[in-house]
Write an enzyme that holds these catalytic residues in place. Structure first.
Site, PDB file in Angstrom:
ATOM      1  N   TYR A  64       0.827  -1.209   0.000  1.00 36.56           N
ATOM      2  CA  TYR A  64       0.000   0.000   0.000  1.00 36.56           C
ATOM      3  C   TYR A  64       0.858   1.253   0.000  1.00 36.56           C
ATOM      4  CZ  TYR A  64       1.225   0.586   4.922  1.00 36.56           C
ATOM      5  OH  TYR A  64       1.938   0.763   6.077  1.00 36.56           O
ATOM      6  N   PHE A  91       2.224   9.478   4.053  1.00 34.74           N
ATOM      7  CA  PHE A  91       2.600   9.249   5.444  1.00 34.74           C
ATOM      8  C   PHE A  91       3.213   7.862   5.646  1.00 34.74           C
ATOM      9  CE2 PHE A  91      -1.911   8.057   5.243  1.00 34.74           C
ATOM     10  CZ  PHE A  91      -1.882   6.777   5.771  1.00 34.74           C
ATOM     11  N   ASP A  92       3.005   6.952   4.716  1.00 35.08           N
ATOM     12  CA  ASP A  92       3.579   5.615   4.884  1.00 35.08           C
ATOM     13  C   ASP A  92       3.482   4.857   3.562  1.00 35.08           C
ATOM     14  OD1 ASP A  92       4.778   3.452   6.072  1.00 35.08           O
ATOM     15  OD2 ASP A  92       2.966   2.710   7.042  1.00 35.08           O
ATOM     16  N   ILE A 140      -7.109  -0.696  11.552  1.00 33.40           N
ATOM     17  CA  ILE A 140      -8.126   0.325  11.776  1.00 33.40           C
ATOM     18  C   ILE A 140      -9.420  -0.117  11.090  1.00 33.40           C
ATOM     19  CG2 ILE A 140      -6.515   2.233  12.102  1.00 33.40           C
ATOM     20  CD1 ILE A 140      -6.908   2.981   9.187  1.00 33.40           C
ATOM     21  N   TYR A 146      -7.692   7.081  12.739  1.00 35.40           N
ATOM     22  CA  TYR A 146      -7.005   7.355  14.002  1.00 35.40           C
ATOM     23  C   TYR A 146      -7.641   8.494  14.792  1.00 35.40           C
ATOM     24  CZ  TYR A 146      -3.436   4.229  12.221  1.00 35.40           C
ATOM     25  OH  TYR A 146      -2.776   3.123  11.739  1.00 35.40           O
ATOM     26  N   PHE A 203      -5.670   5.097   0.972  1.00 35.39           N
ATOM     27  CA  PHE A 203      -4.754   3.976   0.749  1.00 35.39           C
ATOM     28  C   PHE A 203      -4.936   3.444  -0.667  1.00 35.39           C
ATOM     29  CE2 PHE A 203      -5.297   4.026   5.325  1.00 35.39           C
ATOM     30  CZ  PHE A 203      -4.026   3.773   5.811  1.00 35.39           C
TER      31      PHE A 203
END
Length: 565
Positions: free
Chosen positions: A164, A174-175, A194, A220, A237
């Site tokens: 992802y 962010f990731d 999540i 979050y 995502f």
């Protein structure tokens, strides 16, 4: 509708260049950057996050969220911000940039705001919208690619592996699992993810690509996550599903090709030779026996290979092709294997079985033609002439006597040919044809031979074209009838008490011609008789006397008697 709004804004923007707006002036909006894609616009009741620079009409800055590195975050239309801003961001898209001019009566009015904003001041906000969501939102799923062949989809309790890229709604990354060069591996529906991601992954196929947008209350929330995910952030995502299994899964076998003739199927304890291509569930190749030009050879059902392969190779026919899919708990588990097989990976093997045998197998003989007149058959010590074609069980051609001018010659029972072929040629009559299957322990064994793979089962097509009955090992001549009562007298033709080579040879050749005796086949008769004469001429004087002459059977009996003594 959008075009009219833009024109209205343009008109208001042009009108605003004079002095401060009067008490009846409305907010003036200049949309100086509008993204090409705008799936959603701000409405009353939405929650927004945006960065801004606040200044007076003379350009002097009085506030900036950029400098604090903390964007504004709040609901629209409930008094969390001045009325002018509530109005000014209406219809705004994520990543859109606006200059919003707010008259005093829609800002801080005649009171101002402390020492920062004087009374009756027009304010100008340069805004970029970062995020927008509504408490009524649900996870948004957009399928980017879906394989045509989708036999199974993600369900709760499944274990999956996926890549992802994670970004905020404005595109800020962010990731990324790609950056770590490692998939994210997890159970679905067990609370390991999540909530929004749990929903977004359900129903996916291996190889499918999805864009999943998750509102913050399913991500979050107010706390955010570390320094990368701010409070109340929507998350996006881009997901690629690589692998999927359930802990309850067993090996699955898909038969692709089965030979018409399948006389035997593999079982526990059999030794199997097979080719394979090994891939991950997404099609990534991790190994291939074809690339090594060498079959994989193993016993099955005895723990020599991974459990899934042990199970998947049972019940297979020689020449069969099948696809064996095995979950990680029947393959290499959580640890994987080397750099090619990641942990918790489902493995797919496309297998072609070349041959198999059991260490207890014997030579298989099938007579394909037998002459009506078959009175004399081959046995140990006989010399045979034969034609043959030799191949592997999958049909791969190896050798043929047709490549030579003359038929092949062999003495049976003398270790001149492999044991299986020796056994397969015994009991044949001239003109007979056979198919003989030789297991490797009666063939060329684990090491193979030139042109013959190790542990290969061999198939011979045989035809016996010549047969000379032999003599026992160690003998050069045998009597087919009782020898003369007084052998020496029969040999001593001139009755002088001595037998030279000529007299010895004359009698032996006479016995052969009359069918009363047999010389060892495959060698020159004169040479054999000379050797026989030499054995009897014990003092090597060129003649045999009565004292020297002894039959071999008598010699063997005497030798055995001495050994017993």
């Amino acid at each position: 509708m959008e075009a009219k709004f833009v024109l209205l804004v343009f008109a208001l923007t042009v009108a605003h260049v004079t002095s401060n707006p009067g008490p009846l002036e409305d907010v003036v909006v200049e949309r100086y950057y509008i993204p090409q894609i705008c799936p959603r616009e701000v409405q009353m009741g939405d929650h927004v996050r945006y960065h801004y620079n606040g200044s007076f009409t003379d350009g002097k800055q009085f506030d900036s969220s950029h400098e604090r590195a903390t964007p504004f975050s709040g609901l629209v239309g409930i008094g969390r911000q001045i009325t002018g801003m509530d109005r000014g961001i209406q219809g705004m898209c994520v990543n859109e940039r606006r200059k919003i001019t707010v008259p005093p009566h829609l800002a801080y009015g005649s009171l101002g705001a402390g020492n920062v904003i004087p009374p009756d001041t027009t304010l100008v906000f340069d805004v970029v919208l970062l995020d927008i969501w509504n408490p009524e939102d649900k996870v948004q799923i957009r399928t980017l690619y879906k394989p045509e062949d989708c036999k199974r989809t993600v369900q709760n309790s499944d274990f999956i592996r996926y890549h992802y890229n994670g970004t905020l709604l404005d595109g800020t990354p962010f990731d990324s699992s790609y950056n770590r060069k490692q998939t994210y591996d997890t159970y679905v529906g067990e609370g390991w993810l999540i909530k929004g991601m749990e929903e977004g992954l359900v129903g996916m196929c291996v190889g499918e690509k999805r864009n999943v947008v998750i509102p913050p209350f399913l991500a979050y929330g107010e706390k955010g996550y570390g320094n990368e995910i701010p409070s109340q952030a929507s998350l996006t995502f881009d997901v690629l599903l690589l692998d999927l299994h359930n802990p309850k899964d067993d090996v699955t076998v898909e038969t692709q090709e089965v030979p018409e003739s399948c006389q035997r199927k593999s079982g526990v304890g059999d030794f199997v030779r097979y080719h394979y291509n090994g891939t991950l569930l997404d099609g990534t190749l991790f190994d291939s026996s074809y690339s090594r030009n060498s079959t994989y050879n193993t016993y099955i059902g005895m723990g020599y290979v991974i459990a899934g392969m042990d199970k998947g190779l049972q019940g297979v026919c020689i020449g069969e092709k099948r696809r064996i899919t095995m979950p990680p708990h029947l393959a290499y588990g959580e640890s994987g294997a080397g750099e090619s097989i990641p942990g918790s990976a489902v493995l797919v093997f496309d297998v072609h079985v070349i041959d198999f045998h059991n260490p207890t197998d014997k030579v298989e003989i099938q007579t394909t033609h037998k002459p009506a007149d078959c009175n004399v058959t081959s046995a140990a010590d006989d010399m045979v002439l034969y034609h043959y074609n030799c191949s592997l069980l999958d049909g791969t051609f190896l050798f043929s006597s047709n490549n030579y001018e003359n038929p092949q010659e062999a003495f049976l029972g003398t270790n001149k040919v492999i044991d299986g072929l020796d056994l397969g040629m015994q009991g044949m009559c001239v003109g007979e044809r056979r198919v003989v299957i030789v297991p490797p322990h009666l063939g060329h064994g684990e090491d193979g031979a030139r042109g013959v793979p190790g542990s290969a089962v061999l198939r011979f097509e045989l035809e016996l074209v010549g047969l000379q009955k032999g003599v026992p090992q160690g003998y050069l001549f045998v009597w087919l009838e009782d020898p003369p009562e007084n052998l020496f007298e029969a040999l001593d033709l001139n009755k002088n008490g001595e037998v030279p080579l000529e007299e010895f040879s004359a009698l032996i050749m006479q016995q052969v011609a009359e069918g009363k005796g047999r010389l060892k086949p495959g060698q020159d008769a004169d040479t054999i008789i000379k050797d026989m004469f030499g054995n009897q001429d014990r003092n090597k004087d060129g003649k045999i006397t009565a004292e020297e002459l002894k039959l071999k059977v008598d010699e063997d009996a005497e030798k055995a008697k001495h050994e017993e003594l």
